[in-house]
Motif scaffolding. Structure first.
Motif, PDB file in Angstrom:
ATOM      1  N   TYR A  48       0.841  -1.196   0.000  1.00 22.76           N
ATOM      2  CA  TYR A  48       0.000   0.000   0.000  1.00 22.76           C
ATOM      3  C   TYR A  48       0.876   1.245   0.000  1.00 22.76           C
ATOM      4  N   TYR A  78       0.347   5.308   1.104  1.00 28.15           N
ATOM      5  CA  TYR A  78      -0.485   6.319   1.748  1.00 28.15           C
ATOM      6  C   TYR A  78       0.296   7.628   1.781  1.00 28.15           C
ATOM      7  N   GLN A 124       0.506  11.263   4.182  1.00 27.32           N
ATOM      8  CA  GLN A 124       0.080  11.854   5.450  1.00 27.32           C
ATOM      9  C   GLN A 124       0.638  13.260   5.590  1.00 27.32           C
ATOM     10  N   GLY A 170      -1.074  16.551  11.211  1.00 28.58           N
ATOM     11  CA  GLY A 170      -2.372  16.644  11.857  1.00 28.58           C
ATOM     12  C   GLY A 170      -3.482  15.869  11.175  1.00 28.58           C
ATOM     13  N   GLN A 171      -3.122  15.085  10.187  1.00 24.81           N
ATOM     14  CA  GLN A 171      -4.124  14.293   9.463  1.00 24.81           C
ATOM     15  C   GLN A 171      -3.782  12.816   9.529  1.00 24.81           C
ATOM     16  N   GLY A 172      -4.797  11.996   9.273  1.00 24.14           N
ATOM     17  CA  GLY A 172      -4.552  10.578   9.186  1.00 24.14           C
ATOM     18  C   GLY A 172      -4.002  10.206   7.825  1.00 24.14           C
ATOM     19  N   PRO A 173      -3.449   9.012   7.698  1.00 29.45           N
ATOM     20  CA  PRO A 173      -2.950   8.561   6.396  1.00 29.45           C
ATOM     21  C   PRO A 173      -4.070   8.546   5.360  1.00 29.45           C
ATOM     22  N   PHE A 214      -5.247   7.197   1.710  1.00 31.81           N
ATOM     23  CA  PHE A 214      -4.959   6.114   0.786  1.00 31.81           C
ATOM     24  C   PHE A 214      -4.630   6.648  -0.604  1.00 31.81           C
ATOM     25  N   LEU A 266       3.910   7.195   2.949  1.00 33.83           N
ATOM     26  CA  LEU A 266       4.046   5.970   3.723  1.00 33.83           C
ATOM     27  C   LEU A 266       3.790   4.745   2.861  1.00 33.83           C
ATOM     28  N   LEU A 272      -1.521  -4.058   8.735  1.00 36.04           N
ATOM     29  CA  LEU A 272      -0.529  -3.446   7.879  1.00 36.04           C
ATOM     30  C   LEU A 272       0.728  -3.150   8.667  1.00 36.04           C
ATOM     31  N   PHE A 303       3.843  -0.766   8.551  1.00 35.51           N
ATOM     32  CA  PHE A 303       4.228   0.481   7.901  1.00 35.51           C
ATOM     33  C   PHE A 303       5.726   0.711   7.979  1.00 35.51           C
ATOM     34  N   TYR A 327      -4.829   1.952  15.250  1.00 33.87           N
ATOM     35  CA  TYR A 327      -3.385   1.997  15.057  1.00 33.87           C
ATOM     36  C   TYR A 327      -2.817   3.115  15.941  1.00 33.87           C
ATOM     37  N   LEU A 329       3.388   3.495  11.976  1.00 34.20           N
ATOM     38  CA  LEU A 329       2.120   3.083  12.577  1.00 34.20           C
ATOM     39  C   LEU A 329       2.155   1.604  12.943  1.00 34.20           C
ATOM     40  N   PHE A 374      -5.017   6.337  15.668  1.00 34.97           N
ATOM     41  CA  PHE A 374      -5.861   6.392  14.481  1.00 34.97           C
ATOM     42  C   PHE A 374      -6.831   5.216  14.468  1.00 34.97           C
ATOM     43  N   PHE A 388      -8.540   5.744   7.172  1.00 35.48           N
ATOM     44  CA  PHE A 388      -8.165   6.206   8.502  1.00 35.48           C
ATOM     45  C   PHE A 388      -8.909   7.481   8.881  1.00 35.48           C
ATOM     46  N   GLY A 389      -9.145   7.631  10.191  1.00 34.31           N
ATOM     47  CA  GLY A 389      -9.617   8.891  10.720  1.00 34.31           C
ATOM     48  C   GLY A 389      -8.470   9.882  10.800  1.00 34.31           C
ATOM     49  N   GLN A 390      -8.777  11.095  11.236  1.00 30.92           N
ATOM     50  CA  GLN A 390      -7.749  12.134  11.271  1.00 30.92           C
ATOM     51  C   GLN A 390      -6.827  12.018  12.470  1.00 30.92           C
TER      52      GLN A 390
END
Lengths: 116, 113
Positions: A33, A35, A37, A40-43, A45, A91, A105, A107, B36, B44, B90, B103-105
């Motif tokens: 995968y 990603y 990032q 302040g944010q999530g990964p 896709f 990522l 996963l 990472f 995660y 992560l 996350f 994923f969420g923020q």
């Protein structure tokens, strides 16, 4: 396992240049995968592979982005004509993708891209 | 489309206090849910996951999470927080056809002595 490795760890480039990142997954993992990032944010896709087949690519992903996994092992992510908005941590993750390992996963540490 | 919402951007708890991090998902069918953790300078790492069955799942590092379908929630809990738990957490969802995780923020956890 030796873990997921990404190269380079950091990349600084000028706007308009092309960049390529490499990811080496855990050897027995068939899924890989990518990603992105930002702070302040999530990964977010980008795309994923099952062996050498690219199974899904985010609709949000510009045509400037392309990924390959030619022999079902390592993968490369190329960004053409970089823009400042491409600055982010990229990522890579790998997984077995099935059974009890589904969704597990592993990472890498990421490649930090800065576009000046 | 699947989505995950983590309502709390940043939480601070005292060491030894209990912790609950909130996660709400949006998905039509039975979701596959994950938590995660991302520690500073590290990749992560999976804490725990829910596929089906018992709605209370145990994970690594003393964490647990409870799936509540009626509330579309999958909150993460820990009875006693340690300073080393300071990290970004996350929540993620995967559809049951397999594939990508959404994923969420994230929620940043700070632990004060």
């Amino acid at each position: 396992d030796t873990g997921v490795s990404q190269d380079p760890r950091h990349k600084i480039t000028k706007r308009g240049q092309n960049v390529t990142f490499r990811c080496d997954p855990i050897s027995e993992h068939n899924r890989l995968y990518w990603y992105r990032q930002t702070l302040g944010q999530g990964p977010e896709f980008l795309t994923y592979f099952q062996n050498e087949a690219q199974l899904e690519k985010s609709r949000l992903l510009s045509d400037r982005f392309s990924a390959e996994r030619p022999k079902g092992s390592f993968s490369t992510l190329e960004i053409q004509r970089t823009e400042q908005g491409d600055s982010a941590m990229y990522l890579c993750a790998s997984s077995l993708g099935q059974g009890a390992s589904r969704g597990k996963l592993f990472f890498g540490s990421g490649t930090q891209l800065s576009v000046l | 489309a699947q989505s995950v919402t983590q309502p709390d951007i940043h939480i601070t708890v005292s060491e030894g206090a209990s912790l609950e991090l909130r996660c709400n998902y949006s998905y039509g069918a039975t979701p596959y849910l994950f938590w995660y953790v991302q520690s500073p300078g590290q990749g992560l790492q999976l804490l725990l996951k829910y596929f089906s069955g018992d709605t209370l799942v145990q994970g690594i590092k003393g964490f647990e999470a409870e799936f509540k379908r009626s509330q579309s929630s999958f909150n993460l809990r820990k009875p006693s927080v340690h300073w080393s738990d300071a990290a970004e957490y996350f929540c993620a969802v995967e559809n049951n056809q397999g594939g990508k995780l959404i994923f969420g923020q994230g929620t940043e956890l700070s632990v004060k002595p």
